[in-house]
Design a protein around this motif. Structure first.
Motif, short mmCIF file in Angstrom:
data_model
loop_
_atom_site.label_atom_id
_atom_site.label_comp_id
_atom_site.label_asym_id
_atom_site.label_seq_id
_atom_site.Cartn_x
_atom_site.Cartn_y
_atom_site.Cartn_z
N TYR A 174 107.81 10.83 -43.42
CA TYR A 174 106.91 9.71 -42.83
C TYR A 174 106.36 10.22 -41.22
O TYR A 174 106.89 11.18 -40.87
N GLU A 175 105.49 9.74 -40.87
CA GLU A 175 104.98 9.96 -39.52
C GLU A 175 105.59 9.03 -38.31
O GLU A 175 105.48 7.78 -38.37
N GLU A 210 100.54 18.21 -39.37
CA GLU A 210 101.34 17.13 -39.90
C GLU A 210 101.99 17.89 -41.13
O GLU A 210 103.14 17.31 -41.69
N ARG A 255 104.71 8.84 -46.07
CA ARG A 255 103.63 9.76 -46.76
C ARG A 255 104.05 10.22 -48.28
O ARG A 255 103.14 10.45 -49.22
N GLY A 305 104.67 4.35 -42.12
CA GLY A 305 103.86 5.42 -41.99
C GLY A 305 104.62 6.33 -43.30
O GLY A 305 104.28 7.64 -43.07
N THR A 337 105.16 14.43 -38.32
CA THR A 337 106.07 14.21 -39.46
C THR A 337 107.18 14.50 -39.28
O THR A 337 107.81 15.61 -38.70
N SER A 346 106.08 7.51 -35.13
CA SER A 346 105.19 6.67 -34.20
C SER A 346 105.48 7.20 -32.93
O SER A 346 104.48 6.95 -32.16
#
Length: 630
Positions: free
Chosen positions: A504-505, A289, A459, A457, A512, A507
């Protein structure tokens, strides 16, 4: 019939034909050891102090060892007619030149060792004739160039190729891709900065690939790496595994290396060199990630441009991102532009139209793309009518027309101000009201952006900025719960392009990703120059000048005083002036009695005598002082 018995009796007396004698062997060269009693024949001359290949070699030899000598060149005749030679070692000599066709007769040669010499290049004819070569060792030379056809004759048979410890910046990758039987390829300790994608895809028998200690920042995915398990060390490796070594390279750990991170292999000493957040960390210890890329952002573009037909035009577009985006141009007609007879595209994002036509006008689109996405920007070009021809002997006094590219008249203040305003508005990324830069001084600025919590999500945030004075992109990682950051490492008096991205992650993919929050364009204030004390060299020079001035002034005053004294005494030295002055009084000598006596006449010169102390009474001489008699 009587003759037949006689012939039978004479047959034993005929000389018997002798069996064929073997060819005479050549003498063994001096300082060499030759094995000629049994096959295969070998000539061993290691460390014999040879300056050239001995001319008296046995041409039937199957092994020739000439290592650790001082041989400087291999000539065409040195190895001629040695058709049975299987192993040739020329290691650790001083060879700088190999003649074209020097190995042409060695069609049976299996191993050639040229390591530890001073070769700088390898041409197409120097390895000609080695159609059965399996092992080629060229390490520890000074090779900077390898011709594309240098390995053509041995491409189908070569199994071991060692090019390590050279100065190779580029390789003939297409030629290397034809080495279908190679199982060991050594490219370590060179100056390779890139490897094209699919360079090893056809090397199906490759078992060891060493790219250690080059200048590689990334390794493109290759079908060969996905077919075979990758190992770091050859010990205990299965026959179907590929031993890959790529340590000692300045790897840029972004999304382009995620494929390599996902491959199952044992840990090794490879490390990331960039980005700054991952610099120095072991490659296999970085999570997937954290291998992220940044989408491109167009930071500079040309303002609307107007040129007359027939003139050149340059359209510029600059973008930043991670990895560095590639810039392409699309014409107003939708065609992808590249190098042609009328246009040239440069790697820095500049498109140059060599000769413009009236049909070339319109909106040109700059497309900056990398692995994380793409960004576009429009540049308008207006092509006007061509300027009228001008006579070479024209004496017209008409003022130049505005917009004529051949005139060198300075623009007016209003035009200059409008041009500067248009350039400031059209260059750089568009300012997003969501990203504000406030309280910026000479070296610091406060960056604020709106809350991005609706993004699922999230980060962290990433701030990337660069100055107009250079192309170095600076990154700052900000926690996800922040909405402002104070930059304190800015330079005074510069213009900065700044963008904020949300990490962000995703989905959908589980990887990432990044999303631009906004950009801003601001300038820092110029720094005030403090009035400091003069430097020591300045003080020293001032003191020397002052001291010299005092000395010169003293000399001038002394000369002036001498001149004044000279003028006061009538142009004669002071001593002589006193001697020639007229007598203004008469002195009389007395012995103590009162009265005056006339002045005696001047005495005649007499011999020197002893001095006598007398008293002189001096009175003015005039009519009232006439002598009165005895």
């Amino acid at each position: 019939m009587a003759i037949l018995p006689l012939l039978l009796c004479l047959l034993p007396l005929a000389p018997a034909s002798s069996p064929p004698q073997p060819a005479t062997a050549s003498p063994c060269p001096r300082r060499c050891r030759c094995q000629t009693q049994s096959l295969p024949l070998s000539v061993l001359c290691p460390g014999a102090g040879l300056l050239f290949v001995p001319p008296s070699l046995d041409r039937r030899a199957a092994e020739l060892r000439l290592a650790d000598n001082f041989i400087a060149a291999v000539r065409r005749r040195d190895l001629a007619n040695m058709t049975g030679l299987l192993h040739l070692s020329l290691s650790r000599n001083t060879i700088r030149h190999v003649a074209a066709g020097a190995f042409a007769d060695l069609r049976a040669l299996r191993a050639l060792h040229l390591d530890g010499n001073r070769l700088t290049s390898l041409g197409e004819g120097q390895l000609r004739g080695l159609v059965n070569l399996r092992h080629l060792i060229l390490s520890n030379n000074q090779l900077a160039a390898l011709a594309a056809g240098a390995l053509d004759d041995c491409a189908e048979t070569l199994e071991d190729l060692d090019l390590s410890y050279n100065n190779l910046e580029q390789l003939p990758w297409e030629a290397l891709g034809r080495l279908g039987n190679v199982n060991t390829l050594g490219l370590d300790h060179n100056l390779l900065a890139s490897v094209p994608a699919g360079a090893f895809s056809r090397l199906h028998k490759l078992a060891r690939l060493d790219m250690t200690s080059n200048r590689l920042t990334t390794i493109p995915p290759d079908p060969l790496f996905s077919r075979l398990p990758l190992l770091a060390r050859p010990r205990g490796s299965p026959a179907s595994a590929l031993v890959l070594a790529f340590g000692g390279n300045p790897l840029h750990c972004n999304c382009e290396l995620v494929w390599l991170r996902r491959l199952a292999r044992e840990d090794d000493l490879e490390a990331c060199a960039s980005p700054p957040a991952l610099g120095g960390r072991y490659f296999w210890a970085v999570g997937e990630e954290e291998f992220v890329c940044e989408p491109p952002v167009v930071t500079h573009r040309s303002p609307p441009l107007a040129v007359p037909a027939g003139r050149p035009a340059a359209l510029r577009c600059r973008a930043v991102g991670d990895p560095e985006p590639r810039v392409r141009w699309v014409s107003p007609q939708g065609r992808l532009l590249g190098n042609s007879s009328r246009a040239r595209a440069f790697p820095n994002g500049t498109l140059e139209l060599l000769v413009t036509e009236q049909g070339d006008g319109g909106i040109f689109t700059c497309i900056a793309a990398n692995a994380a996405g793409e960004a576009t920007a429009a540049v308008e070009l207006t092509v006007g009518p061509p300027p009228p021809p001008q006579l070479a002997n024209s004496t017209s006094c008409d003022p130049p027309r505005d917009g004529d590219p051949d005139t060198l008249t300075p623009p007016s203040a209003a035009a200059a101000s409008a041009s500067a305003s248009a350039k400031a508005a059209d260059t750089g990324p568009p300012t997003d009201r969501g990203v504000q830069v406030t309280e910026h001084g000479a070296t610091a600025a406060l960056v604020q952006w709106p809350d991005q919590r609706p993004i699922p999500g999230i980060r962290m945030y990433q701030i990337q900025y660069n100055s107009s004075a250079d192309d170095i992109l600076v990154y700052r990682m900000i926690p996800a719960d922040s909405s402002s950051f104070l930059l304190t490492d800015l330079a005074s008096g510069r213009t900065y392009d700044l963008c904020v991205l949300a990490v962000y992650e995703d989905s959908a993919t589980g990887l990432t990703a990044t999303r631009p929050v906004g950009c801003n364009h601001f300038s820092t204030e110029p720094a005030l120059q403090p009035c400091g004390a003069p430097h020591a060299p300045f003080l020293g020079g001032t003191m020397i000048i002052a001291l010299g001035g005092v000395i010169v002034a003293s000399v001038l005053v002394f000369i002036f005083v001498l001149l004044m004294r000279y003028k006061v005494h009538g142009g004669q030295p002071p001593g002589k002036a006193k001697a020639s002055a007229p007598v203004s009084s008469v002195c009389s000598q007395t012995n103590g009695a009162l009265g005056t006596v006339p002045a005696p006449p001047a005495p005649e010169p007499a011999a020197p005598r002893a001095h006598t102390v007398v008293q002189l009474d001096c009175e003015p001489w005039g009519p009232s002082h006439e002598p009165t008699g005895p």
